[in-house]
Design a protein around this motif. Sequence first.
Motif, PDB file in Angstrom:
ATOM      1  N   ILE A 103       0.845  -1.215   0.000  1.00 61.03           N
ATOM      2  CA  ILE A 103       0.000   0.000   0.000  1.00 61.03           C
ATOM      3  C   ILE A 103       0.870   1.250   0.000  1.00 61.03           C
ATOM      4  CG2 ILE A 103      -1.737   1.269   1.310  1.00 61.03           C
ATOM      5  CD1 ILE A 103      -2.816  -1.403   2.300  1.00 61.03           C
ATOM      6  N   TRP A 104       1.987   1.205   0.749  1.00 64.12           N
ATOM      7  CA  TRP A 104       2.876   2.374   0.796  1.00 64.12           C
ATOM      8  C   TRP A 104       3.534   2.627  -0.560  1.00 64.12           C
ATOM      9  CZ3 TRP A 104       8.339   2.642   0.470  1.00 64.12           C
ATOM     10  CH2 TRP A 104       8.878   3.894   0.773  1.00 64.12           C
ATOM     11  N   ILE A 105       3.979   1.573  -1.245  1.00 66.14           N
ATOM     12  CA  ILE A 105       4.580   1.723  -2.577  1.00 66.14           C
ATOM     13  C   ILE A 105       3.561   2.266  -3.569  1.00 66.14           C
ATOM     14  CG2 ILE A 105       5.572   0.443  -4.518  1.00 66.14           C
ATOM     15  CD1 ILE A 105       6.919  -1.373  -2.481  1.00 66.14           C
ATOM     16  N   LEU A 106       2.345   1.745  -3.524  1.00 68.86           N
ATOM     17  CA  LEU A 106       1.302   2.262  -4.424  1.00 68.86           C
ATOM     18  C   LEU A 106       1.034   3.736  -4.165  1.00 68.86           C
ATOM     19  CD1 LEU A 106      -1.241  -0.715  -4.358  1.00 68.86           C
ATOM     20  CD2 LEU A 106       0.316  -0.108  -6.202  1.00 68.86           C
ATOM     21  N   LYS A 107       1.100   4.142  -2.887  1.00 62.29           N
ATOM     22  CA  LYS A 107       0.842   5.541  -2.559  1.00 62.29           C
ATOM     23  C   LYS A 107       1.993   6.421  -3.008  1.00 62.29           C
ATOM     24  CE  LYS A 107      -1.459   8.885  -0.590  1.00 62.29           C
ATOM     25  NZ  LYS A 107      -2.741   9.361  -1.143  1.00 62.29           N
ATOM     26  N   VAL A 108       3.231   5.984  -2.745  1.00 56.09           N
ATOM     27  CA  VAL A 108       4.393   6.801  -3.096  1.00 56.09           C
ATOM     28  C   VAL A 108       4.562   6.894  -4.613  1.00 56.09           C
ATOM     29  CG1 VAL A 108       6.905   6.946  -2.968  1.00 56.09           C
ATOM     30  CG2 VAL A 108       5.590   6.361  -0.931  1.00 56.09           C
ATOM     31  N   MET A 124       1.263   5.370 -13.623  1.00 57.19           N
ATOM     32  CA  MET A 124       1.992   5.548 -12.372  1.00 57.19           C
ATOM     33  C   MET A 124       2.856   6.802 -12.458  1.00 57.19           C
ATOM     34  SD  MET A 124       5.138   2.814 -12.680  1.00 57.19           S
ATOM     35  CE  MET A 124       6.072   3.740 -11.486  1.00 57.19           C
ATOM     36  N   GLY A 125       2.916   7.559 -11.366  1.00 56.16           N
ATOM     37  CA  GLY A 125       3.763   8.740 -11.297  1.00 56.16           C
ATOM     38  C   GLY A 125       3.466   9.730 -12.400  1.00 56.16           C
ATOM     39  N   ASN A 126       4.548  10.147 -13.121  1.00 56.23           N
ATOM     40  CA  ASN A 126       4.405  11.077 -14.236  1.00 56.23           C
ATOM     41  C   ASN A 126       4.035  10.388 -15.539  1.00 56.23           C
ATOM     42  OD1 ASN A 126       5.159  13.210 -12.563  1.00 56.23           O
ATOM     43  ND2 ASN A 126       7.335  12.934 -12.997  1.00 56.23           N
ATOM     44  N   LEU A 127       3.876   9.077 -15.502  1.00 56.65           N
ATOM     45  CA  LEU A 127       3.559   8.305 -16.700  1.00 56.65           C
ATOM     46  C   LEU A 127       2.072   8.015 -16.729  1.00 56.65           C
ATOM     47  CD1 LEU A 127       4.521   6.706 -19.193  1.00 56.65           C
ATOM     48  CD2 LEU A 127       4.853   4.738 -17.693  1.00 56.65           C
ATOM     49  N   ARG A 128       1.452   8.378 -17.848  1.00 55.84           N
ATOM     50  CA  ARG A 128       0.028   8.131 -18.033  1.00 55.84           C
ATOM     51  C   ARG A 128      -0.174   7.393 -19.344  1.00 55.84           C
ATOM     52  NH1 ARG A 128       0.230   9.105 -13.581  1.00 55.84           N
ATOM     53  NH2 ARG A 128      -0.870  10.689 -12.330  1.00 55.84           N
ATOM     54  N   ILE A 129      -1.085   6.480 -19.337  1.00 57.57           N
ATOM     55  CA  ILE A 129      -1.423   5.699 -20.525  1.00 57.57           C
ATOM     56  C   ILE A 129      -2.712   6.269 -21.112  1.00 57.57           C
ATOM     57  CG2 ILE A 129      -1.959   3.411 -21.424  1.00 57.57           C
ATOM     58  CD1 ILE A 129      -0.410   2.225 -19.112  1.00 57.57           C
ATOM     59  N   THR A 130      -2.606   6.801 -22.329  1.00 58.62           N
ATOM     60  CA  THR A 130      -3.760   7.390 -22.995  1.00 58.62           C
ATOM     61  C   THR A 130      -4.073   6.618 -24.272  1.00 58.62           C
ATOM     62  OG1 THR A 130      -2.346   8.939 -24.226  1.00 58.62           O
ATOM     63  CG2 THR A 130      -3.136   9.657 -22.071  1.00 58.62           C
ATOM     64  N   GLU A 131      -5.081   7.080 -24.965  1.00 55.36           N
ATOM     65  CA  GLU A 131      -5.462   6.420 -26.215  1.00 55.36           C
ATOM     66  C   GLU A 131      -4.400   6.619 -27.293  1.00 55.36           C
ATOM     67  OE1 GLU A 131      -9.229   7.941 -27.284  1.00 55.36           O
ATOM     68  OE2 GLU A 131     -10.315   6.976 -25.626  1.00 55.36           O
ATOM     69  N   LYS A 132      -3.674   7.755 -27.250  1.00 57.46           N
ATOM     70  CA  LYS A 132      -2.662   8.041 -28.268  1.00 57.46           C
ATOM     71  C   LYS A 132      -1.293   7.465 -27.921  1.00 57.46           C
ATOM     72  CE  LYS A 132      -4.897  12.328 -29.706  1.00 57.46           C
ATOM     73  NZ  LYS A 132      -4.713  13.787 -29.901  1.00 57.46           N
ATOM     74  N   GLY A 133      -1.115   6.938 -26.724  1.00 55.78           N
ATOM     75  CA  GLY A 133       0.176   6.381 -26.340  1.00 55.78           C
ATOM     76  C   GLY A 133       0.500   6.720 -24.895  1.00 55.78           C
ATOM     77  N   LEU A 134       1.779   6.883 -24.590  1.00 59.17           N
ATOM     78  CA  LEU A 134       2.252   7.207 -23.256  1.00 59.17           C
ATOM     79  C   LEU A 134       2.462   8.704 -23.115  1.00 59.17           C
ATOM     80  CD1 LEU A 134       4.894   4.371 -22.688  1.00 59.17           C
ATOM     81  CD2 LEU A 134       2.514   4.422 -21.947  1.00 59.17           C
ATOM     82  N   LYS A 135       2.130   9.222 -21.959  1.00 60.31           N
ATOM     83  CA  LYS A 135       2.245  10.646 -21.683  1.00 60.31           C
ATOM     84  C   LYS A 135       3.098  10.820 -20.439  1.00 60.31           C
ATOM     85  CE  LYS A 135      -0.468  14.802 -20.776  1.00 60.31           C
ATOM     86  NZ  LYS A 135      -1.847  15.331 -20.592  1.00 60.31           N
TER      87      LYS A 135
END
Length: 288
Positions: free
Chosen positions: A52-57, A65-76
């Motif tokens: 739970i702590w790792i998921l929160k951090v 996760m973090g600054n990485l987002r998965i969108t329809e056009k790819g990775l952000k």
Amino acid sequence: MIQEQCTHRNNVQSTEKPHVYKVGIYGWRKRCLYFFVLLLMILILINLTLTIWILKVMNFTIDGMGNLRITEKGLKLEGDSEFLKPLYAKEIQSRPGSPLFLQSSKNVSVNILNGKNKTVTRLVAGSKGIEAQGKLLEVKSSTGKLLFSADDQEVVVGAERLRVMGAEGAVFSNSVETPHVRAEPFKELRLESPTRSLFMEAPKGVQILAEVGDIQAMCKSELRLESKDGEITLDAKKIKLLRLPEGRASPTATRQTVFEVCVCSNGKLFLSRAATGSTCQISNSVCL
């Protein structure tokens, strides 16, 4: 634990007492079992807490996760990102309205490969400079006009004006072909060869024109004007020949300021005091 009593009876009557066998875990074995169960429960709770702590951090969400987002056009990616191994992507672009910043401690290389995984175009930006390798290099304006082009055969400058800001001007080791050489307004045009000769050749003639200013031709040794098939024309209101040597005057000549220009057989010019007739023959000692 459940205790079971097993009574062993013989079909044959006997005077002996029946034996009772106890089945279960008793003593130190029971205490060790309880200890391992308690230890396992503690490890499960610690593992769950760390997860739970790792998921929160790391800010794990459904989208990434973090600054990485998965969108329809790819990775952000948002913010600074560091890649320790090669990154393979079809397209890399910044957010709308934000610049794309690439940083490296050594250099940044861009390689273009062909079907045989051989480098055909390469761009390296390092601490020593920028190096480009390829068959053709083109620089175009925002409107698509060619500004600069270079290949194995020639270098083309498509801009309306080529400006050289160096104090020494432009240096050409070989010939230069141009239909027009012109200085900037209110600036002087100077063609100079400090240690060698300067040649200007054209099949239909060379024209040197100064509509407002003067034209000066200076040299240390000889200035030669030669025309093999035509003539040399000096068309001006005044033609001055300065520092011409003066021939030997005749004893009977009076003091006067009128001279005639004489030409020797070797091409030298000199002045001779004018008389009723030509005095060049008398004063031709300059030709010797």
